[in-house]
Design an enzyme around this catalytic site. Structure first.
Site, PDB file in Angstrom:
ATOM      1  N   HIS A  20       0.842  -1.205   0.000  1.00  0.00           N
ATOM      2  CA  HIS A  20       0.000   0.000   0.000  1.00  0.00           C
ATOM      3  C   HIS A  20       0.877   1.255   0.000  1.00  0.00           C
ATOM      4  O   HIS A  20       0.626   2.210  -0.728  1.00  0.00           O
ATOM      5  CB  HIS A  20      -0.909   0.040   1.233  1.00  0.00           C
ATOM      6  CG  HIS A  20      -1.750  -1.189   1.414  1.00  0.00           C
ATOM      7  ND1 HIS A  20      -1.701  -1.965   2.535  1.00  0.00           N
ATOM      8  CD2 HIS A  20      -2.648  -1.775   0.579  1.00  0.00           C
ATOM      9  CE1 HIS A  20      -2.549  -2.980   2.403  1.00  0.00           C
ATOM     10  NE2 HIS A  20      -3.131  -2.894   1.228  1.00  0.00           N
ATOM     11  N   CYS A 125     -16.749 -13.517  -4.277  1.00  0.00           N
ATOM     12  CA  CYS A 125     -15.581 -13.544  -3.383  1.00  0.00           C
ATOM     13  C   CYS A 125     -15.600 -12.259  -2.575  1.00  0.00           C
ATOM     14  O   CYS A 125     -15.545 -11.159  -3.143  1.00  0.00           O
ATOM     15  CB  CYS A 125     -14.265 -13.655  -4.161  1.00  0.00           C
ATOM     16  SG  CYS A 125     -12.831 -13.408  -3.087  1.00  0.00           S
ATOM     17  N   CYS A 128     -12.283 -10.083  -3.070  1.00  0.00           N
ATOM     18  CA  CYS A 128     -12.230  -9.304  -4.316  1.00  0.00           C
ATOM     19  C   CYS A 128     -13.385  -8.319  -4.366  1.00  0.00           C
ATOM     20  O   CYS A 128     -13.344  -7.356  -5.106  1.00  0.00           O
ATOM     21  CB  CYS A 128     -12.365 -10.186  -5.546  1.00  0.00           C
ATOM     22  SG  CYS A 128     -11.038 -11.345  -5.789  1.00  0.00           S
ATOM     23  N   LYS A 294       3.157 -12.414  -4.395  1.00  0.00           N
ATOM     24  CA  LYS A 294       2.606 -11.099  -4.077  1.00  0.00           C
ATOM     25  C   LYS A 294       2.527 -10.972  -2.568  1.00  0.00           C
ATOM     26  O   LYS A 294       2.067 -11.874  -1.879  1.00  0.00           O
ATOM     27  CB  LYS A 294       1.193 -10.966  -4.648  1.00  0.00           C
ATOM     28  CG  LYS A 294       0.576  -9.618  -4.307  1.00  0.00           C
ATOM     29  CD  LYS A 294      -0.897  -9.510  -4.666  1.00  0.00           C
ATOM     30  CE  LYS A 294      -1.422  -8.119  -4.287  1.00  0.00           C
ATOM     31  NZ  LYS A 294      -2.869  -8.048  -4.256  1.00  0.00           N
ATOM     32  N   LYS A 297      -1.593  -9.829   3.092  1.00  0.00           N
ATOM     33  CA  LYS A 297      -1.918 -10.290   4.440  1.00  0.00           C
ATOM     34  C   LYS A 297      -2.336 -11.754   4.423  1.00  0.00           C
ATOM     35  O   LYS A 297      -1.987 -12.519   5.313  1.00  0.00           O
ATOM     36  CB  LYS A 297      -3.052  -9.439   5.032  1.00  0.00           C
ATOM     37  CG  LYS A 297      -2.562  -8.099   5.578  1.00  0.00           C
ATOM     38  CD  LYS A 297      -2.232  -8.173   7.062  1.00  0.00           C
ATOM     39  CE  LYS A 297      -1.215  -7.132   7.490  1.00  0.00           C
ATOM     40  NZ  LYS A 297      -1.665  -5.781   7.627  1.00  0.00           N
TER      41      LYS A 297
HETATM   42  N1  MSP Z   1     -10.247  -0.825  -1.984  1.00  0.00           N
HETATM   43  C1  MSP Z   1      -9.794  -1.294  -3.245  1.00  0.00           C
HETATM   44  C2  MSP Z   1      -9.477  -0.135  -4.181  1.00  0.00           C
HETATM   45  C3  MSP Z   1     -10.605   0.806  -4.415  1.00  0.00           C
HETATM   46  S1  MSP Z   1     -10.119   2.157  -5.393  1.00  0.00           S
HETATM   47  C4  MSP Z   1     -11.519   2.902  -5.828  1.00  0.00           C
HETATM   48  C5  MSP Z   1      -8.515  -2.112  -3.044  1.00  0.00           C
HETATM   49  N2  MSP Z   1      -7.859  -1.932  -1.904  1.00  0.00           N
HETATM   50  S2  MSP Z   1      -6.550  -2.722  -1.449  1.00  0.00           S
HETATM   51  O1  MSP Z   1      -6.212  -2.178  -0.179  1.00  0.00           O
HETATM   52  O2  MSP Z   1      -6.745  -4.126  -1.527  1.00  0.00           O
HETATM   53  O3  MSP Z   1      -5.448  -2.425  -2.511  1.00  0.00           O
HETATM   54  C6  MSP Z   1      -5.098  -1.106  -2.784  1.00  0.00           C
HETATM   55  C7  MSP Z   1      -3.919  -1.021  -3.718  1.00  0.00           C
HETATM   56  O4  MSP Z   1      -2.767  -1.609  -3.120  1.00  0.00           O
HETATM   57  C8  MSP Z   1      -4.143  -1.735  -5.050  1.00  0.00           C
HETATM   58  O5  MSP Z   1      -3.696  -0.903  -6.096  1.00  0.00           O
HETATM   59  C9  MSP Z   1      -3.249  -2.936  -4.953  1.00  0.00           C
HETATM   60  O6  MSP Z   1      -2.766  -3.311  -6.207  1.00  0.00           O
HETATM   61  C10 MSP Z   1      -2.117  -2.380  -4.091  1.00  0.00           C
HETATM   62  N3  MSP Z   1      -1.348  -3.440  -3.510  1.00  0.00           N
HETATM   63  C11 MSP Z   1      -1.728  -4.348  -2.556  1.00  0.00           C
HETATM   64  N4  MSP Z   1      -0.711  -5.233  -2.378  1.00  0.00           N
HETATM   65  C12 MSP Z   1       0.324  -4.927  -3.213  1.00  0.00           C
HETATM   66  C13 MSP Z   1       1.595  -5.435  -3.448  1.00  0.00           C
HETATM   67  N5  MSP Z   1       2.078  -6.490  -2.816  1.00  0.00           N
HETATM   68  N6  MSP Z   1       2.369  -4.778  -4.342  1.00  0.00           N
HETATM   69  C14 MSP Z   1       1.961  -3.642  -4.984  1.00  0.00           C
HETATM   70  N7  MSP Z   1       0.762  -3.149  -4.792  1.00  0.00           N
HETATM   71  C15 MSP Z   1      -0.112  -3.807  -3.959  1.00  0.00           C
HETATM   72  O7  MSP Z   1      -8.151  -2.863  -3.941  1.00  0.00           O
END
Ligand code: MSP
Length: 506
Positions: A20, A125, A128, A294, A297
């Site tokens: 994040h 899911c 997702c 990847k 959590k």
């Molecule tokens: N809540 C939705 C997004 C809504 S936007 C209108 C969501 N949240 S998330 O917390 O799961 O992910 C947010 C961002 O963090 C996403 O762009 C996701 O790709 C990114 N990442 C989460 N884990 C990641 C990695 N390990 N590496 C790079 N980016 C990652 O999806």
């Protein structure tokens, strides 16, 4: 020129990890750079709080729903501060002002005729927040999360996404740079070409969310609620001022590849359905991997960005993430890799360059820096960097831009070795030459500090201060001959002091 940049809003079902922080830091680099060029910018990040699993996770934690999301939203706010993000606003989807705009947005699509009632039956899911068909599952499990989807059957409101295939294809044809990098544009375009099914945009079985304005027995589908943040926040981020007329036409989104379809297909269609302008550009980045997987959590291989920042400081973390992986591609990170780059690149290459330069000015010139003409070679290299770094950042190539600046750092180190100022200092007859070398090193380092300011803001400030230069970060400063006379320069404190190597258990 104006530039509006967003990060995805993060789910609050748990606390932040470095994946994040990655998107937030990338956005911060891009926006800080635009500010250096004098553009009017707006930088938005925030939290997505109406996830369908939030009620369950909150109950498991023994907390009231609002208290639970407040707590995790605060952890994301803290992460934003600790990575030194210069966001203009932090949006939360549980904010009543956001909810009101979501209702208005959905009502607009409804009134224009592209929302209808239907029955949805399918496999959902909750991680997702998306439906799957049987064929998309792997051994009956979600292909991304490996969990069993729930069977959901209910009366929902649907958005006529199928009607937007043609308009979206036209949009993609007219704007070949709407999605970057190019291979992601192709991926999004082929989703559209394959044909689009209508999507359910409400949930009947849930209470946690934004009520559908014409039927309060349903809540708005969490992805629609979340996407609208990009539009809603501009309406209330500055009380008494609606920023949408200023920033909506210039909206740019950063997002990870897992949420490409929501952003590059569904979001533009929803905007068209509401009669609003589509985003100017979307940049899709890859994943940070740990041990080839990847980081997430659910896999349990996460790194807490705050732990790294506690040990190394924020700038080395910001630097490392964009050195180790090309922004746009996946990249593997490791604690050893961070440590190694901290010592070799930040410590030995940049840190030592400042230490040596200031120590020599202190020792050979009693701390006095006097303007001197700069060599044509350095002048040309800085002029090139000034243009090319900006071009790369305009293409969201954060890694390529940083590499160009780093080439300057290496060039200055070579200059020290070649000119050997310690030899010149032994010979009074070469005093003029020594003045010139010292000035050139200081001038190069000052220009590098300006060029690095978006990436490592506090390091840049410290370099400028150590050289007795004003904290002027205007992009025009990435040019030769802008160093002002200074006195009282003393050997600088190490920019990157020694840190113990990570242990295997860390
Ligand atoms: N809540 C939705 C997004 C809504 S936007 C209108 C969501 N949240 S998330 O917390 O799961 O992910 C947010 C961002 O963090 C996403 O762009 C996701 O790709 C990114 N990442 C989460 N884990 C990641 C990695 N390990 N590496 C790079 N980016 C990652 O999806």
């Amino acid at each position: 020129m104006s530039f509006y940049l967003t990060t995805p809003i993060y789910y609050v079902n748990s606390t932040p990890h470095i994946g994040h922080a990655y998107t937030t830091i990338a956005a911060d680099i891009l926006v800080r750079h635009r500010r250096q060029r004098g553009e009017e910018t707006f930088f938005l990040t925030g939290t997505d709080e109406h996830g369908s699993n939030i009620p369950r996770v909150a109950a498991e934690a023994g907390l009231d729903l609002q208290e639970f999301v407040d707590r995790n939203a605060a952890a994301f706010q803290e992460m934003t501060v600790r990575v030194n993000a210069s966001n203009d606003f932090f949006v939360r989807t549980t904010d009543d002002r956001h909810k009101a705009v979501v209702q208005e947005f959905l009502q607009r699509i409804y009134d224009r005729g592209d929302i209808f009632e239907g029955v949805y039956a399918g496999l959902y899911c909750t991680r997702c927040e998306a439906f799957y068909t049987e064929d998309e599952l792997v051994d009956g499990l979600c292909p991304l999360h490996g969990i069993r989807p729930e069977h959901v059957e209910e009366k929902n409101y649907f958005f006529r996404l199928s009607a937007y295939q043609e308009p979206l294809l036209r949009l993609y044809d007219e704007r070949p740079d709407i999605v970057l990098p190019r291979f992601r544009y192709n991926e999004a375009r082929s989703f559209i070409e394959l044909g689009l099914d209508d999507i359910s945009v409400s949930r009947a079985s849930q209470r946690w969310g934004v009520p559908v304005p014409w039927d309060e027995s349903q809540v708005v589908y969490v992805w629609v609620d979340a996407l609208v943040n990009y539009w809603s926040a501009l309406a209330f981020a500055r009380p008494g001022e609606d920023l949408r007329p200023r920033f909506w036409p210039v909206v740019h989104h950063l997002l990870g590849k897992d949420i490409l379809k929501f952003h590059c297909v569904i979001w533009p269609a929803l905007l068209l359905g509401a009669g609003l302008e589509v985003p100017k550009q979307l940049f899709v980045h890859g994943y940070l991997l740990m041990d080839e997987r990847k980081m997430s959590k659910s896999v349990g291989n996460v790194i807490d960005p705050l732990d790294l920042i506690d040990v190394y400081g924020v700038d080395p973390v910001r630097f490392y993430l964009f050195r180790v992986a090309t922004f746009g591609q996946d990249g593997s990170i490791s604690l050893e890799g961070l440590h190694e780059r901290y010592e070799r690149e930040l410590g030995n290459e940049l840190g030592n360059l400042l230490s040596r330069t200031t120590a020599m000015i202190a020792r050979y010139r009693q701390g006095e820096l006097r303007p001197e003409p700069v060599s044509e070679e350095l002048t040309a290299e800085l002029a090139r960097a000034q243009d090319e770094v900006a071009v790369r950042l305009d293409e969201f190539d954060v890694t390529g831009a940083l590499e160009l600046v780093w080439e300057l750092v290496r060039r200055l180190n070579r200059r020290v070795e070649q000119a050997a100022p310690w030899e010149l200092a032994k010979d009074e007859a070469r005093a003029g030459e020594l003045d010139q070398v010292l000035h050139e090193l200081a001038d190069g380092l000052r220009a590098v500090a300006v060029a690095l300011a978006a990436f490592v803001p506090s390091t840049s400030e410290r370099i400028l201060a150590a050289l007795g230069q004003p904290a002027d970060l205007a992009w025009a400063g990435v040019a030769a001959g802008r160093t002002v006379a200074a006195t009282g320069i003393v050997p600088a404190e190490p920019l990157f002091p020694r840190v113990d190597a990570p242990t295997a258990a860390a």
